[in-house]
Design an enzyme around this catalytic site. Structure first.
Site, PDB file in Angstrom:
ATOM      1  N   ASN A  96      26.327  35.971  55.683  1.00  0.00           N
ATOM      2  CA  ASN A  96      25.982  36.860  56.797  1.00  0.00           C
ATOM      3  C   ASN A  96      24.732  36.414  57.565  1.00  0.00           C
ATOM      4  O   ASN A  96      24.633  36.639  58.763  1.00  0.00           O
ATOM      5  CB  ASN A  96      25.773  38.280  56.242  1.00  0.00           C
ATOM      6  CG  ASN A  96      25.122  39.194  57.253  1.00  0.00           C
ATOM      7  OD1 ASN A  96      25.754  39.628  58.223  1.00  0.00           O
ATOM      8  ND2 ASN A  96      23.841  39.487  57.057  1.00  0.00           N
ATOM      9  N   SER A 157      31.339  35.855  64.972  1.00  0.00           N
ATOM     10  CA  SER A 157      30.916  36.606  66.161  1.00  0.00           C
ATOM     11  C   SER A 157      31.994  36.449  67.225  1.00  0.00           C
ATOM     12  O   SER A 157      32.765  35.475  67.203  1.00  0.00           O
ATOM     13  CB  SER A 157      29.608  36.021  66.691  1.00  0.00           C
ATOM     14  OG  SER A 157      29.350  36.476  68.008  1.00  0.00           O
ATOM     15  N   TYR A 170      24.121  29.083  69.752  1.00  0.00           N
ATOM     16  CA  TYR A 170      24.652  30.191  68.944  1.00  0.00           C
ATOM     17  C   TYR A 170      26.190  30.164  68.979  1.00  0.00           C
ATOM     18  O   TYR A 170      26.843  30.266  67.935  1.00  0.00           O
ATOM     19  CB  TYR A 170      24.114  31.523  69.487  1.00  0.00           C
ATOM     20  CG  TYR A 170      24.529  32.735  68.678  1.00  0.00           C
ATOM     21  CD1 TYR A 170      23.867  33.075  67.502  1.00  0.00           C
ATOM     22  CD2 TYR A 170      25.589  33.548  69.083  1.00  0.00           C
ATOM     23  CE1 TYR A 170      24.238  34.202  66.758  1.00  0.00           C
ATOM     24  CE2 TYR A 170      25.968  34.666  68.352  1.00  0.00           C
ATOM     25  CZ  TYR A 170      25.291  34.990  67.195  1.00  0.00           C
ATOM     26  OH  TYR A 170      25.670  36.099  66.452  1.00  0.00           O
ATOM     27  N   SER A 173      27.518  27.426  66.840  1.00  0.00           N
ATOM     28  CA  SER A 173      27.384  27.707  65.404  1.00  0.00           C
ATOM     29  C   SER A 173      28.493  28.656  64.939  1.00  0.00           C
ATOM     30  O   SER A 173      29.040  28.500  63.846  1.00  0.00           O
ATOM     31  CB  SER A 173      25.996  28.301  65.083  1.00  0.00           C
ATOM     32  OG  SER A 173      25.854  29.630  65.555  1.00  0.00           O
ATOM     33  N   LYS A 174      28.855  29.626  65.778  1.00  0.00           N
ATOM     34  CA  LYS A 174      29.866  30.604  65.372  1.00  0.00           C
ATOM     35  C   LYS A 174      31.285  30.012  65.463  1.00  0.00           C
ATOM     36  O   LYS A 174      32.158  30.347  64.665  1.00  0.00           O
ATOM     37  CB  LYS A 174      29.730  31.879  66.210  1.00  0.00           C
ATOM     38  CG  LYS A 174      28.422  32.636  65.943  1.00  0.00           C
ATOM     39  CD  LYS A 174      28.294  33.038  64.472  1.00  0.00           C
ATOM     40  CE  LYS A 174      27.045  33.817  64.174  1.00  0.00           C
ATOM     41  NZ  LYS A 174      26.941  34.240  62.764  1.00  0.00           N
ATOM     42  N   ILE A 203      26.783  44.762  68.019  1.00  0.00           N
ATOM     43  CA  ILE A 203      26.386  45.664  66.930  1.00  0.00           C
ATOM     44  C   ILE A 203      24.899  45.989  67.083  1.00  0.00           C
ATOM     45  O   ILE A 203      24.084  45.092  67.343  1.00  0.00           O
ATOM     46  CB  ILE A 203      26.631  45.006  65.542  1.00  0.00           C
ATOM     47  CG1 ILE A 203      28.037  44.380  65.455  1.00  0.00           C
ATOM     48  CG2 ILE A 203      26.388  46.012  64.419  1.00  0.00           C
ATOM     49  CD1 ILE A 203      29.205  45.331  65.524  1.00  0.00           C
TER      50      ILE A 203
HETATM   51  N1  LIG Z   1      24.185  42.209  65.921  1.00  0.00           N
HETATM   52  C1  LIG Z   1      25.219  41.722  66.567  1.00  0.00           C
HETATM   53  O1  LIG Z   1      25.570  42.201  67.673  1.00  0.00           O
HETATM   54  C2  LIG Z   1      26.053  40.626  65.972  1.00  0.00           C
HETATM   55  C3  LIG Z   1      27.248  40.288  66.653  1.00  0.00           C
HETATM   56  C4  LIG Z   1      28.033  39.273  66.133  1.00  0.00           C
HETATM   57  C5  LIG Z   1      27.657  38.609  64.985  1.00  0.00           C
HETATM   58  N2  LIG Z   1      26.488  38.955  64.352  1.00  0.00           N
HETATM   59  C6  LIG Z   1      26.132  38.192  63.150  1.00  0.00           C
HETATM   60  O2  LIG Z   1      25.949  39.073  62.069  1.00  0.00           O
HETATM   61  C7  LIG Z   1      25.013  38.509  61.163  1.00  0.00           C
HETATM   62  C8  LIG Z   1      23.911  39.530  60.853  1.00  0.00           C
HETATM   63  O3  LIG Z   1      23.291  39.868  62.067  1.00  0.00           O
HETATM   64  P1  LIG Z   1      22.356  41.151  62.281  1.00  0.00           P
HETATM   65  O4  LIG Z   1      22.674  41.655  63.624  1.00  0.00           O
HETATM   66  O5  LIG Z   1      22.427  42.045  61.109  1.00  0.00           O
HETATM   67  O6  LIG Z   1      20.944  40.401  62.370  1.00  0.00           O
HETATM   68  P2  LIG Z   1      19.467  40.836  61.963  1.00  0.00           P
HETATM   69  O7  LIG Z   1      19.325  42.320  61.976  1.00  0.00           O
HETATM   70  O8  LIG Z   1      18.591  40.018  62.826  1.00  0.00           O
HETATM   71  O9  LIG Z   1      19.358  40.343  60.444  1.00  0.00           O
HETATM   72  C9  LIG Z   1      19.408  38.988  60.126  1.00  0.00           C
HETATM   73  C10 LIG Z   1      19.227  38.821  58.651  1.00  0.00           C
HETATM   74  O10 LIG Z   1      19.296  37.417  58.348  1.00  0.00           O
HETATM   75  C11 LIG Z   1      18.174  37.043  57.580  1.00  0.00           C
HETATM   76  N3  LIG Z   1      17.852  35.645  57.837  1.00  0.00           N
HETATM   77  C12 LIG Z   1      17.483  35.070  59.005  1.00  0.00           C
HETATM   78  N4  LIG Z   1      17.297  33.756  58.836  1.00  0.00           N
HETATM   79  C13 LIG Z   1      17.537  33.498  57.533  1.00  0.00           C
HETATM   80  C14 LIG Z   1      17.497  32.334  56.741  1.00  0.00           C
HETATM   81  N5  LIG Z   1      17.152  31.153  57.268  1.00  0.00           N
HETATM   82  N6  LIG Z   1      17.803  32.421  55.432  1.00  0.00           N
HETATM   83  C15 LIG Z   1      18.135  33.611  54.884  1.00  0.00           C
HETATM   84  N7  LIG Z   1      18.188  34.761  55.577  1.00  0.00           N
HETATM   85  C16 LIG Z   1      17.890  34.693  56.891  1.00  0.00           C
HETATM   86  C17 LIG Z   1      17.067  38.013  57.961  1.00  0.00           C
HETATM   87  O11 LIG Z   1      16.149  38.121  56.905  1.00  0.00           O
HETATM   88  P3  LIG Z   1      14.553  38.065  57.090  1.00  0.00           P
HETATM   89  O12 LIG Z   1      14.276  38.613  58.459  1.00  0.00           O
HETATM   90  O13 LIG Z   1      14.033  38.923  55.991  1.00  0.00           O
HETATM   91  O14 LIG Z   1      14.199  36.630  56.954  1.00  0.00           O
HETATM   92  C18 LIG Z   1      17.884  39.307  58.139  1.00  0.00           C
HETATM   93  O15 LIG Z   1      18.061  39.928  56.881  1.00  0.00           O
HETATM   94  C19 LIG Z   1      24.501  37.228  61.822  1.00  0.00           C
HETATM   95  O16 LIG Z   1      25.194  36.118  61.313  1.00  0.00           O
HETATM   96  C20 LIG Z   1      24.832  37.432  63.278  1.00  0.00           C
HETATM   97  O17 LIG Z   1      24.983  36.215  63.957  1.00  0.00           O
HETATM   98  C21 LIG Z   1      25.676  39.946  64.822  1.00  0.00           C
END
Ligand SMILES: NC(=O)c1ccc[n+]([C@@H]2O[C@H](COP(=O)([O-])OP(=O)(O)OC[C@H]3O[C@@H](n4cnc5c(N)ncnc54)[C@H](OP(=O)(O)O)[C@@H]3O)[C@@H](O)[C@H]2O)c1
Length: 266
Positions: A96, A157, A170, A173-174, A203
């Site tokens: 994730n 994504s 980005y 990567s996806k 999200i």
């Molecule tokens: N939000 C959206 O709209 C959306 C849409 C499509 C896909 N996604 C995908 O869903 C996933 C989660 O996204 P989110 O929205 O929940 O993001 P988020 O709130 O920014 O959380 C990201 C998480 O990843 C951790 N992280 C970042 N870099 C890291 C690394 N190098 N090693 C280990 N952990 C790391 C962070 O931990 P720390 O901050 O503690 O380091 C945090 O727990 C991602 O892959 C994102 O691309 C999100």
């Protein structure tokens, strides 16, 4: 060492957002959980309090936090070793963790530095983490009984197929994660290890905070058929369906959790 008696899940990037929602839902269905993040040494107290409400006095036995940067080989190894030492098993890996570019920049100007950072965290990290964990799952498959049903779940994504020219790295990567799902699904099928991909839409998390207003306006204008922000729980729920075995004849499957964004509309 005795084998931990509960199913164990590692959700990378689970200090907040989608990963945290997944951890809490998995804990509620009796998984022992491994929380991971890169930037903090310790989880905030309210995270512990929420887990304590689920596990009660068994919290220490059922939960582990590992600070590890998945883009680094030594840290990926640390995730493996610490999981082995504490639990002796892994049932589910959720890839994730992910980052957006620090600055959204047009592909005609984007920097190599940002490209390398985003690709290292979002694609190289999950690819090699899946490699070491799936090799261990294969070992466990041969030594454990039929009750052992491992899964790998990748979070991609809508950008796996949608062009956003101000964050090309980005998108790439996806798109790569999408191919990674196919590769691992294909390779691990003979071992009975299904691989799934969840493709979230927009999200409401820290990741989308900076562009919240922009997306508010899009949603107001009827952007998606199901016209609301997605919530982390919307992504956690299909993870629960997968690990509960509700898709027994599937692997390499992409589940679009995007309010219908992927539909072509006329
Ligand atoms: N939000 C959206 O709209 C959306 C849409 C499509 C896909 N996604 C995908 O869903 C996933 C989660 O996204 P989110 O929205 O929940 O993001 P988020 O709130 O920014 O959380 C990201 C998480 O990843 C951790 N992280 C970042 N870099 C890291 C690394 N190098 N090693 C280990 N952990 C790391 C962070 O931990 P720390 O901050 O503690 O380091 C945090 O727990 C991602 O892959 C994102 O691309 C999100």
């Amino acid at each position: 060492m005795t084998m931990h008696e509960h199913r164990v899940v590692l959700v990378t990037g689970s200090t907040q957002g989608i990963g945290k929602a997944a951890i809490l839902e998995l804990a509620k269905i009796d998984f022992s959980v491994i929380v991971n993040g890169a930037s903090t040494q310790n989880l905030p107290q309210d995270y512990f309090n929420t887990l304590k409400e689920i596990y009660g006095n068994n919290l220490d036995e059922r939960f582990l936090y590992i600070q590890a940067d998945i883009s680094k080989k030594a840290d990926r190894q640390k995730l493996l070793e610490k999981t082995k030492n504490k639990f002796g098993r892994i049932d589910v890996l959720v890839n994730n963790a992910g980052v957006a570019p620090k600055v959204r920049q047009d592909i005609l100007k984007a920097s190599e530095e940002s490209y390398d950072r985003v690709l290292a965290v979002n694609l190289k990290g999950p690819f090699f983490l899946s490699q070491i964990f799936s090799n261990w799952m294969i070992e466990l498959k041969t030594s454990l009984n039929d009750e052992y049903s491992p899964y790998i779940i990748n979070i991609s994504s809508i950008n796996r197929y949608t062009s956003s020219t101000n964050r090309g790295e980005y998108c790439i990567s996806k798109a790569g994660i999408h191919m990674m799902t196919k590769l691992y699904a294909d390779r691990l099928a003979e071992y009975g290890i299904p691989v799934f991909e969840i493709s979230p839409g927009i999200i409401e998390t820290a990741m989308t905070e900076k562009v919240h207003l922009k997306y508010d306006k899009l949603i107001e204008g009827g952007f998606t058929p199901i016209n609301r922000w997605g919530k982390p729980l919307d992504i956690a729920k299909p993870i629960i369906a997968i690990v509960n075995g509700l898709l027994p004849f599937s692997t390499g499957t992409v589940i679009d959790i995007d309010g219908g964004f992927h539909l072509h509309r006329l």
